[in-house]
Design an enzyme around this catalytic site. Structure first.
Site, PDB file in Angstrom:
ATOM      1  NE  ARG A  62      -3.098   0.429   3.661  1.00  0.00           N
ATOM      2  CZ  ARG A  62      -1.929   0.784   4.355  1.00  0.00           C
ATOM      3  NH1 ARG A  62      -1.608   2.010   4.825  1.00  0.00           N
ATOM      4  NH2 ARG A  62      -2.419  -0.271   5.044  1.00  0.00           N
ATOM      5  CE1 TYR A 115     -16.051  11.867 -16.514  1.00  0.00           C
ATOM      6  CE2 TYR A 115     -15.446  12.884 -14.235  1.00  0.00           C
ATOM      7  CZ  TYR A 115     -15.892  11.946 -14.984  1.00  0.00           C
ATOM      8  OH  TYR A 115     -16.029   9.678 -15.115  1.00  0.00           O
ATOM      9  CG  ASP A 188      -9.223  16.453 -14.241  1.00  0.00           C
ATOM     10  OD1 ASP A 188      -8.553  15.941 -15.289  1.00  0.00           O
ATOM     11  OD2 ASP A 188     -10.254  15.699 -13.668  1.00  0.00           O
ATOM     12  CE  LYS A 213     -11.992   8.762 -18.412  1.00  0.00           C
ATOM     13  NZ  LYS A 213     -12.317  10.039 -17.979  1.00  0.00           N
TER      14      LYS A 213
HETATM   15  C1  PLP Z   1     -13.262  10.696 -16.397  1.00  0.00           C
HETATM   16  C2  PLP Z   1     -12.492  11.684 -16.149  1.00  0.00           C
HETATM   17  C3  PLP Z   1     -12.264  11.651 -14.617  1.00  0.00           C
HETATM   18  C4  PLP Z   1     -12.922  10.441 -13.308  1.00  0.00           C
HETATM   19  O1  PLP Z   1     -11.627   9.540 -12.927  1.00  0.00           O
HETATM   20  P1  PLP Z   1     -11.994   8.243 -13.263  1.00  0.00           P
HETATM   21  O2  PLP Z   1     -11.032   7.453 -13.552  1.00  0.00           O
HETATM   22  O3  PLP Z   1     -13.136   7.838 -13.838  1.00  0.00           O
HETATM   23  O4  PLP Z   1     -11.825   7.707 -11.768  1.00  0.00           O
HETATM   24  C5  PLP Z   1     -11.618  13.120 -14.054  1.00  0.00           C
HETATM   25  N1  PLP Z   1     -12.248  14.011 -14.881  1.00  0.00           N
HETATM   26  C6  PLP Z   1     -12.112  13.525 -16.559  1.00  0.00           C
HETATM   27  C7  PLP Z   1     -12.061  15.039 -17.089  1.00  0.00           C
HETATM   28  C8  PLP Z   1     -12.356  12.871 -16.591  1.00  0.00           C
HETATM   29  O5  PLP Z   1     -12.937  12.207 -18.059  1.00  0.00           O
END
Ligand code: PLP
Length: 393
Positions: A62, A115, A188, A213
């Site tokens: 962890r 998001y 982000d 992504k």
């Molecule tokens: C998908 C996404 C998230 C969240 O991420 P997860 O891996 O699904 O928890 C946060 N910000 C953006 C812009 C996203 O596209």
């Protein structure tokens, strides 16, 4: 190992171009076997050489695991940060950051088109623990400044480009606004990826990723990341990453790291294909508006040109035949797979109003009913254009 230390990320400071660092940073061939790729260390614990005699700082997985350490070093390097941290998902990374930086009574400024999962995290979870938030448009620096509560705002949260309308926020200007108020600018960077945009270089304090992504890039693993510049903040994140424990396992780290190595070539192809799709859609009678930051008429085009290397693989458009046509296009497309998420090698199509953004219907975040969102993949571009042509009818 102590709560405040972690196996060293020495290699994250490796010099060289983006692709060189994406491929080599974070790991040196295994000293015993010469393995050029970090092995999947499927172990929860580590033998100690006498009590407290840790080998390389590893005590319990962890806290740290060598497969994760390699990924974290590479993430820090490609984002030009000091330290990288991998999490079980993007939202796990976000929650850990909030707990590391905010206390009850603190306040966060959020994009008014954040998001959906980020908005839900603040609205339904963090708020219940006394962390307040105010939405503001990322395109309006004055509105973000006005949303700040002096002495109370700890984080200014930015997404650029946003989802699904691809609004652009000025990272440098918003970093100055946040810093004037003693707050941190969090970016982000999921939609742009570190290949196209490096927020820390532009003054941001923290980069957040859903590595699910573009970084992972193959739609086969869920993960998240934080990258920071400041070492005191890094220590706080280290403590909370271990204390909360929302960490990815070694198999997930391996897949994400493998994806990261090809990010540069994939992003260039995503951008090439997206540009061709944009040109095709702009000339199609079934389309009334194409939304892409690379278009000169996009309101964020000048800022995007300054802070992004190219404009990415996400494209949105409005169908001339309204919602019915938008839904029909989504259902008729074949090479573009109907589904949520984005950033994988395969092209995806979706109707934000009924799918990713259904939960914001009736609020100020509602998206147009005739809107279609594309995550343009890296298939043969002629097949993508022919598919859209057929789907548009
Ligand atoms: C998908 C996404 C998230 C969240 O991420 P997860 O891996 O699904 O928890 C946060 N910000 C953006 C812009 C996203 O596209």
């Amino acid at each position: 190992m102590s709560d405040q230390t972690q196996p060293s990320h020495r290699e994250s400071h490796l010099k060289g171009g983006f692709e060189t660092r994406a491929i080599h940073a974070g790991y040196e061939p295994d000293p015993t076997t010469g393995a050029v790729i970090p092995p999947i260390y499927a172990t929860s614990t580590y033998k100690q050489d006498g009590v407290g005699g840790l080998r390389g700082g590893y005590e319990y997985s962890r806290s740290a695991n060598p497969t994760r350490t390699a990924l974290e070093g590479a993430l820090a390097s490609v984002e030009e940060g000091e330290r990288g941290f991998a999490f079980a998902s993007g939202l796990a990374a976000e929650d850990t950051l909030v707990r590391a930086t905010c206390r009850p009574g603190d306040h966060v400024v959020l994009p008014n088109d954040a998001y959906g999962g980020t908005f839900r995290l603040f609205d339904k979870v963090e708020q219940a623990w006394g962390i307040e938030h105010t939405p503001a448009p990322v395109t309006d620096v004055d509105a973000v400044r006005a949303a700040i509560r002096p002495g109370q705002t700890r984080l200014v949260w930015l997404e650029t480009p946003t989802n699904p309308l691809l609004n652009i926020g000025d990272i440098e200007a918003l970093a100055a606004v946040a810093h004037d108020a003693g707050a941190l600018l969090v970016v982000d960077n999921t939609f742009a990826s570190p290949y196209l945009q490096q927020p820390l270089v532009l003054g941001a304090d923290v980069v957040v990723h859903s590595t699910t992504k573009y970084v992972g890039g193959h739609s086969d693993v869920v993960g998240g990341a934080l990258v920071v510049r400041d070492l005191d903040l890094a220590d706080k994140v280290t403590f909370h990453q271990n204390a909360i424990g929302a960490v990815p396992g070694p198999f997930d780290c391996f897949l994400t790291h493998r994806g990261l190595k090809t990010l540069g070539v994939r992003m260039d192809r995503h951008c090439d294909n997206a540009e061709a799709v944009v040109e095709f859609l702009a000339g199609h009678p079934g389309v009334v508006e194409v939304i892409y930051p690379g278009l000169p008429e996009h309101p964020g085009h000048a800022i995007a040109s300054r802070q992004m290397k190219r404009y990415g693989g996400m494209v949105a458009f409005r169908a001339a035949g309204g919602e019915a046509q938008a839904l029909a296009v989504c259902e008729r497309a074949e090479v573009f797979t109907l589904g949520e998420s984005l950033g994988g090698v395969e092209s995806l199509i979706e109707h934000p109003g009924r799918m990713t953004h259904a939960s914001v219907a009736g609020t100020e975040l509602e998206v147009p009913a005739d809107l279609v969102r594309l995550s343009v993949g890296i298939e043969t571009v002629d097949d993508l254009l022919a598919d859209l042509d057929r789907a548009l009818g």
